[in-house]
Design an enzyme around this catalytic site. Structure first.
Site, PDB file in Angstrom:
ATOM      1  CD  GLU A 199      -3.192  -0.971   1.984  1.00 14.45           C
ATOM      2  OE1 GLU A 199      -3.552   0.155   2.356  1.00 14.45           O
ATOM      3  OE2 GLU A 199      -3.731  -2.012   2.377  1.00 14.45           O
ATOM      4  NE  ARG A 201      -5.694   5.730   9.168  1.00 14.98           N
ATOM      5  CZ  ARG A 201      -5.996   4.763   8.307  1.00 14.98           C
ATOM      6  NH1 ARG A 201      -5.341   3.615   8.330  1.00 14.98           N
ATOM      7  NH2 ARG A 201      -6.967   4.930   7.440  1.00 14.98           N
ATOM      8  CG  HIS A 229     -10.404   6.873   4.766  1.00 11.90           C
ATOM      9  ND1 HIS A 229     -11.351   5.934   4.438  1.00 11.90           N
ATOM     10  CD2 HIS A 229      -9.286   6.181   5.092  1.00 11.90           C
ATOM     11  CE1 HIS A 229     -10.828   4.720   4.563  1.00 11.90           C
ATOM     12  NE2 HIS A 229      -9.583   4.833   4.980  1.00 11.90           N
TER      13      HIS A 229
HETATM   14  C1  SIN Z   1      -7.944   1.114   2.042  1.00 11.18           C
HETATM   15  O1  SIN Z   1      -8.218  -0.054   1.828  1.00 11.18           O
HETATM   16  O2  SIN Z   1      -7.479   1.871   1.193  1.00 11.18           O
HETATM   17  C2  SIN Z   1      -8.210   1.666   3.404  1.00 11.18           C
HETATM   18  C3  SIN Z   1      -7.278   1.109   4.371  1.00 11.18           C
HETATM   19  C4  SIN Z   1      -6.942   2.125   5.405  1.00 11.18           C
HETATM   20  O3  SIN Z   1      -7.637   3.134   5.514  1.00 11.18           O
HETATM   21  O4  SIN Z   1      -5.941   1.952   6.089  1.00 11.18           O
END
Ligand code: SIN
Length: 525
Positions: free
Chosen positions: A119, A389, A354
């Site tokens: 990620e 974050r 978010h």
């Molecule tokens: C996502 O799946 O992009 C969200 C995960 C997160 O907010 O850490």
């Protein structure tokens, strides 16, 4: 009969990963627990909708590398103690608690080896996941487990109204000389629309986030910021509330209601493109599409603004090696139901509120500034996330602090009540209760959400923030006036919390003139 009371050792408010991890560990220690949620079932929570995963140490990884990524994403202001704790203890807690005790499944690359997702801003593949429904796998596992204990009572359809604290709720004037202490909460039985009192030695706030105070959000309807407002009214210290994280990619579609397109999609190679098909992230960051979320969200905002477009595209169909339907079944089927085949065409996306990086300030055991009040999960401000974050750290934070708060309470449990119950005020109902007009409530919410989106959003200016604080203050006073006379319903309780939390965020943002992480102030001079 109107003044119904309940008693427990520990009251937990909220049922996501943080609340349930706390509950299970407290139950194991033999304490009596009441867990309340305003939802109709305990699974309903932000956790249930988390797609990406939970961060652990991957291959060729180390606590030091993970710590550096958290600190870099957080723009240098993460709390070093929180970072150290999570990076050193997190992986073991995932293994011992989630995998061994609760039997949560994560996707594997072979029979014996877990697969790790990539990620944004992670220097290693280290995110454990279950398809694109990691949160659901965790939440379902925890909820099933918690129901097995005899020493927990689970009250669904109960909204927390206010924390019960002394001296504030005591009629004994001598309590003013004591350290302020939380002794439970006033709660609304949503079905009977009656206020009840829960007396608890310890209270754990695990009430989640605040995305729903914004016009566009990835959060479910319950995320109205209740815990922040309750903690503020009780006098708890709150930190870092200006750092609202916008996720770069929520689905742009009139019927999508902020449906998240996981960052893991970019982790598997997807690229952001303008409506006319050009990639653009290379102009903004050497990490391109995997830059930190605040940078990607601002880049999208900028591209949309420059071109007058109301969305950009996220294209996985041309870039990824993975079997899209197998890796992202939930995203695939939701998009398909709205007429978008993500294996063949790009996905229209926009940023949406978010996650709140700040919250009720706590130490490494989850203790807030008020005696016997703990906070865990998104409502808490551990300082781990600093100003922004790092992806997939929130589930781990909820787990680590949930378990630690439970341990701390169990190890230090004291059964002394520094008050007589007769000294604690029962709920005072107004003499003539006014019924709420749904049209007014709807309009109040619309006002809050659009003020937050336009004035306290991705790109802020001093003027917008000043206007935001003024408008929200006016609205807050009006809603408070009405609240005092109203027949209480869950809608009114969350509206009152929503406006107060919105004002907290706006005031923090106005006070902090330095752009950092998710708090970006554009100079207009
Ligand atoms: C996502 O799946 O992009 C969200 C995960 C997160 O907010 O850490």
């Amino acid at each position: 009969m109107k003044d119904k009371k309940h008693y427990c050792d520990v009251l937990i408010i909220g049922s996501g990963i943080a609340g349930l991890s706390t509950a299970i560990n407290l139950c194991e220690s033999g304490l009596n627990v009441i867990l309340i949620t305003k939802a109709k079932n305990i699974e309903e929570s932000n956790t249930l909708y988390a797609q990406g995963g939970i961060v652990t140490l991957g291959k060729d990884d180390s606590p030091r590398l993970l710590a550096q990524d958290i600190i870099d994403a957080g723009d240098g202001i993460s709390n070093p103690l929180a970072v150290e704790l999570v990076t050193k203890e997190g992986t073991k807690l995932v293994e011992d608690f989630l995998i061994k005790k609760v039997s949560v499944q994560f996707s594997k690359s072979s029979e014996k080896a877990y697969d790790y997702a990539q990620e944004g801003s992670h220097s290693r593949r280290r995110v454990l996941y279950w398809r694109d429904e990691t949160g659901k796998a965790i939440e379902v596992g925890l909820s099933k487990r918690v129901k097995e204990y005899k020493n927990i009572r689970i009250f669904t359809d109960y909204s927390a109204i206010d924390l019960l604290t002394i001296p504030h709720h005591s009629v004994n004037p001598i309590t003013i000389y004591r350290e302020p202490q939380c002794i439970g909460a006033y709660v609304l039985n949503n079905v009977e629309e009656r206020v009840e009192r829960i007396f608890a030695q310890y209270t754990v706030l695990a009430s989640g986030g605040l995305g729903r105070i914004y016009l566009h959000t990835t959060n479910p309807p319950g995320a109205t910021g209740d815990g922040f407002a309750m903690a503020r009214r009780a006098g708890a210290r709150i930190i870092n509330m200006e750092y609202v994280q916008f996720h770069p990619t929520s689905l742009f579609h009139k019927d999508a209601d902020g449906f998240l397109i996981s960052e893991a999609v970019r982790g598997e190679g997807a690229r952001l493109k303008t409506k006319s098909g050009e990639t653009f992230m290379e102009k903004y960051s050497p990490l391109k599409d995997l830059a930190p979320r605040d940078e990607v969200s601002r880049a999208i905002y900028e591209e949309m603004h420059q071109r007058g477009d109301n969305y950009v595209y996220l294209d996985i169909s041309n870039y990824s090696e993975v079997d899209i339907k197998e890796r992202f079944p939930n995203i695939y089927s939701r998009c398909l139901s709205l007429g978008i085949d993500i294996t063949k065409e790009p996905i229209p996306v926009v940023p949406a509120a978010h996650y709140i990086c700040g919250g009720v300030q706590v130490d490494t055991w989850g203790r807030s500034s008020i005696k016997n009040l703990y906070a865990v999960g998104e409502v808490s401000g551990t300082g781990l996330h600093g100003a922004n974050r790092l992806a997939s750290t929130s589930l781990l934070e909820g787990l680590v602090w949930g378990i630690r708060a439970a341990r701390h309470i169990a190890d230090n449990f004291e059964d002394d009540k520094p008050y007589k119950e007769s000294e604690i005020l029962p709920w005072i109902y107004p003499e003539m209760e006014e019924e709420a007009d749904p049209a007014l409530i709807l309009q109040d919410w619309l006002s809050i959400k659009s003020i937050m989106w336009n004035y306290v959003g991705i790109i802020r200016t001093l003027k917008r923030l000043e206007r935001g604080v003024a408008d929200l203050s006016y609205l807050k006073n009006r809603i408070e006036d009405f609240y005092k006379k109203a027949h209480l319903t869950p809608t009114i309780v969350s509206l009152r919390n929503g406006i107060q939390t919105a004002l907290i965020v706006a005031e923090f943002a106005l006070r902090n003139r330095k752009s950092r992480g998710a708090h970006f102030i554009k100079s207009t001079t």
